[in-house]
Design a protein around this motif. Structure first.
Motif, mmCIF file in Angstrom:
data_model
loop_
_atom_site.group_PDB
_atom_site.id
_atom_site.type_symbol
_atom_site.label_atom_id
_atom_site.label_comp_id
_atom_site.label_asym_id
_atom_site.label_seq_id
_atom_site.Cartn_x
_atom_site.Cartn_y
_atom_site.Cartn_z
ATOM 1 N N LEU A 18 86.334 66.494 -4.847
ATOM 2 C CA LEU A 18 84.910 66.624 -5.127
ATOM 3 C C LEU A 18 84.575 65.824 -6.379
ATOM 4 C CD1 LEU A 18 84.744 70.512 -4.690
ATOM 5 C CD2 LEU A 18 83.921 68.814 -3.059
ATOM 6 N N SER A 23 81.831 66.344 -11.748
ATOM 7 C CA SER A 23 80.804 67.271 -12.225
ATOM 8 C C SER A 23 80.814 68.568 -11.416
ATOM 9 C CB SER A 23 79.420 66.621 -12.176
ATOM 10 O OG SER A 23 79.103 66.248 -10.843
ATOM 11 N N VAL A 24 81.080 68.483 -10.126
ATOM 12 C CA VAL A 24 81.160 69.682 -9.283
ATOM 13 C C VAL A 24 82.414 70.474 -9.640
ATOM 14 C CG1 VAL A 24 81.395 70.528 -6.901
ATOM 15 C CG2 VAL A 24 79.823 68.641 -7.410
#
Length: 188
Positions: free
Chosen positions: A66, A69-70
């Motif tokens: 991912l 930031s996620v």
């Protein structure tokens, strides 16, 4: 039991603690989805027992496929839940310790007021701001979590509000750390 007695539980000199550097190293090398379990366990333990700070979880190279930031958001949430769960355990320990008086008797034998200043400031914050004060105190990067958690556990009595405040404060602390590090050009 005084706040100093409970606060001392989380701020004893590092030399009396077993060496937990292996756990920090485990967090710093945690990968994959199992790494989230390591982050949860570390955050749980740091809420009531481990010396050090919780920001180390941001260094975990989880590699979840991912965007970073996620992944950081997931780390923050998992750490917040872990610390909230650990704080409820610390809350229970603080309440039990308060009733037993064991730590009070040990501290009374010391020749100096070990936690006087911290106790006064923590009491002031707790009396003035309550659970919001706990959340705010936990938002300060680098400040030992256990001091605030044990100190507030003596003054407050609502497990759910206590857990919510530690969750908000723990997540806030990691967000403040990410924003601060990003602002100075550090890539997380």
């Amino acid at each position: 039991m005084t706040l100093a007695a409970c606060a001392t539980l989380g701020s004893l000199p590092l030399s009396i603690y077993p060496d937990f550097s292996w756990l920090s190293a485990l967090v710093e090398t945690a990968t994959g989805w199992f790494g989230l379990a390591i982050i949860f366990a570390y955050s749980f333990l740091i809420a009531f027992a481990l010396p050090g700070v919780s920001e180390i979880v941001l260094a975990a190279p989880l590699n979840l496929g991912l965007p970073r930031s996620v992944v950081l958001g997931i780390i923050i949430l998992v750490s917040g839940v872990g610390k909230a769960a650990g704080s409820v355990f610390a809350f229970y320990l603080g309440r039990e310790t308060k009733e037993s008086g064991v730590v009070d008797r040990l501290l009374e034998k010391l020749p100096v007021d070990v936690m006087g200043w911290s106790e006064r400031k923590t009491v002031e914050i707790a009396q003035r701001w309550g659970y919001a004060g706990l959340a705010a105190a936990l938002c300060v990067p680098g400040f030992p979590d256990t001091l605030s958690i044990y100190a507030f556990s003596i003054l407050e009595d609502d497990y759910v509000k206590f857990a919510a405040a530690t969750f908000v404060g723990s997540c806030g602390r990691l967000v403040v750390t990410v924003v601060g590090l990003t602002a100075v050009g550090f890539v997380i």
